[in-house]
Write a protein that holds these residues in place. Structure first.
Motif, short mmCIF file in Angstrom:
data_model
loop_
_atom_site.label_atom_id
_atom_site.label_comp_id
_atom_site.label_asym_id
_atom_site.label_seq_id
_atom_site.Cartn_x
_atom_site.Cartn_y
_atom_site.Cartn_z
N UNK A 55 0.84 -1.20 0.00
CA UNK A 55 0.00 0.00 0.00
C UNK A 55 0.87 1.25 0.00
N UNK A 56 1.95 1.24 0.78
CA UNK A 56 2.82 2.42 0.82
C UNK A 56 3.51 2.63 -0.52
N UNK A 57 3.88 1.57 -1.23
CA UNK A 57 4.51 1.70 -2.54
C UNK A 57 3.51 2.25 -3.56
N UNK A 58 2.27 1.80 -3.48
CA UNK A 58 1.24 2.30 -4.42
C UNK A 58 0.99 3.78 -4.18
N UNK A 59 0.88 4.19 -2.92
CA UNK A 59 0.67 5.61 -2.61
C UNK A 59 1.86 6.46 -3.00
N UNK A 60 3.05 5.92 -2.87
CA UNK A 60 4.27 6.66 -3.22
C UNK A 60 4.36 6.89 -4.73
N UNK A 61 3.91 5.93 -5.53
CA UNK A 61 3.99 6.05 -6.98
C UNK A 61 2.94 7.00 -7.56
#
Length: 62
Positions: A55-61
């Protein structure tokens, strides 16, 4: 010897030595593992951490 060749040789030596170290027989004074061990909370913790990381990677992208 070139630096690249030296690194490759060292990596191969480390990999082969660790397999030899872990290839020892277990001690014989241990009781046998009972069949059908339940899955403990570690698996669920790992899944939760992986989900949070995703989830954090998706939000970061975005």
């Amino acid at each position: 010897m070139k630096k690249n060749t030296l690194n490759t040789v060292l990596i191969i030596i480390v990999l082969l030595s660790t397999t030899i170290l872990f290839a020892q027989n277990p001690p014989t004074n241990r009781p046998p593992v009972p069949p059908g061990l339940p899955i403990d909370g570690g698996l669920f913790t790992l899944a939760a951490v992986a989900f949070g990381y995703g989830v954090s990677k998706i939000k970061k992208n975005k």
